[in-house]
Write a protein that holds these residues in place. Structure first.
Motif, PDB file in Angstrom:
ATOM      1  N   CYS A 194       0.843  -1.197   0.000  1.00 53.30           N
ATOM      2  CA  CYS A 194       0.000   0.000   0.000  1.00 53.30           C
ATOM      3  C   CYS A 194       0.877   1.245   0.000  1.00 53.30           C
ATOM      4  O   CYS A 194       2.040   1.219   0.400  1.00 53.30           O
ATOM      5  N   CYS A 241      -2.448   1.246   6.469  1.00 54.20           N
ATOM      6  CA  CYS A 241      -1.159   1.121   5.798  1.00 54.20           C
ATOM      7  C   CYS A 241      -0.028   1.436   6.779  1.00 54.20           C
ATOM      8  O   CYS A 241       0.096   2.565   7.269  1.00 54.20           O
ATOM      9  N   CYS A 263      -0.562  -3.520   4.395  1.00 58.08           N
ATOM     10  CA  CYS A 263      -1.905  -3.379   4.949  1.00 58.08           C
ATOM     11  C   CYS A 263      -2.036  -4.263   6.188  1.00 58.08           C
ATOM     12  O   CYS A 263      -1.956  -5.499   6.094  1.00 58.08           O
ATOM     13  N   CYS A 310      -5.264   0.952   1.586  1.00 57.94           N
ATOM     14  CA  CYS A 310      -5.838  -0.324   2.038  1.00 57.94           C
ATOM     15  C   CYS A 310      -7.361  -0.215   2.077  1.00 57.94           C
ATOM     16  O   CYS A 310      -7.928   0.870   2.130  1.00 57.94           O
TER      17      CYS A 310
END
Length: 318
Positions: free
Chosen positions: A112, A124, A129, A118
């Motif tokens: 991410c 994140c 994530c 996310c």
């Protein structure tokens, strides 16, 4: 007229308490049943808040996971989404106290970044994530004016999951910005002594309008610990200064380190905060100078020099 206003506010504050150290709890609307596994919002704050003009308060809203769809409304109009305010919202009046608690036991997966966020339920962290345990979207109302009175709602998207608060701002009679020239800072001492976050505004008044501060919710121990900090563990008394500033005798408890118990009559001492804080500030500056610390702050020597900048109208005596 001022005496009438003080009497009305005093009676209102008394009505909001069931005793010297208790406040009335109001229910907060939520449509999620306890024990469900789905996303739900919680709060530790009261549903009905009576707050004082010129200070600050907060409306806590916590989600048991993560989502970008938590929205704040005031009187039915949206003011924020997630941790961001709408362009029409005044950030001088509000701020979002935002924090995320990650559940590392459930692990992290996927990549991410700002361009690839996310999904719901994840945050994140280091470009991964990670599963969320909770996300806070507490709304802080700063430097309260009558415009901030109204009904506030924290809601999860367009779902029925929501929290509702009713805020009533009462006239204080205090001149706006009275705290800005107060330079003392006992925040570290206050934190060490465990003073409630509700009351730490008096530990550093220059930031009083930025943080949640409700003097009517402070307990006996909060004032005892604060005054211990402000009087060098009771070795300094500011009673003489308070007398010269015409602080009434029933408020002298706030001018020394000999505070014993919070009484109903102390509610009216709210209107003498500028004079009390000024006396504490004058001693703080003198002590700082003796120790070779900060010089007299923000223009001029001695705390009394600033008193005219934040004097307030007092009840007519006689």
């Amino acid at each position: 007229m001022m005496r009438w206003r003080l009497a009305v506010l005093f009676l209102t504050l008394l009505a909001s308490t069931t005793g010297d150290d208790t406040t009335t709890k109001a229910s907060v609307s939520t449509t999620t049943k306890k024990g469900t596994d789905g996303p739900h919002l919680t709060t530790d704050d009261e549903g009905f808040l009576t707050v004082i003009q010129g200070f600050a308060t907060q409306l806590q809203c916590v989600l048991n996971t993560c989502s970008k769809d938590v929205i704040w409304y005031k009187d039915g109009s949206q003011i924020s989404k997630g941790s961001q305010f709408l362009n029409t919202t005044s950030e001088k009046a509000y701020k979002i106290q935002h924090s995320i608690e990650v559940d590392y036991e459930k692990g992290c997966s996927g990549e991410c970044d700002d361009s690839k966020p996310c999904g719901d339920g994840f945050s994140c962290v280091d470009n991964q994530c990670c599963s969320c345990r909770r996300e806070e979207f507490t709304l802080v109302l700063r430097n309260l004016t009558f415009d901030e009175s109204g009904r506030y709602r924290c809601q999860l998207g367009n779902k029925s999951e929501l929290l509702e608060f009713q805020v009533e701002v009462l006239e204080s009679g205090l001149k706006g910005g009275f705290h800005e020239n107060i330079s003392y800072d006992h925040s570290e001492c206050c934190q060490e002594k465990g003073i409630s976050p509700l009351c730490r505004g008096m530990c550093k008044p220059s930031e009083m309008d930025q943080h949640h501060f409700d003097p009517t919710s402070c307990k006996t121990d909060d004032y005892k610990h604060f005054l211990s900090c402000a009087t060098e563990d009771g070795t300094r008394s500011h009673v003489h200064c308070c007398k010269t500033q015409l602080v009434p005798s029933f408020c002298y408890d706030f001018c020394s380190g000999d505070f014993q118990m919070l009484r109903r009559s102390h509610r009216l001492c709210l209107y003498y905060l500028p004079e009390i804080f000024s006396c504490l500030d004058r001693a703080y500056r003198m002590l700082s100078n003796e120790k070779g610390g900060v010089s007299s702050a923000r223009g001029g020597a001695g705390g009394a020099a600033h008193l005219s900048a934040f004097m307030i109208d007092k009840p007519v005596r006689g």
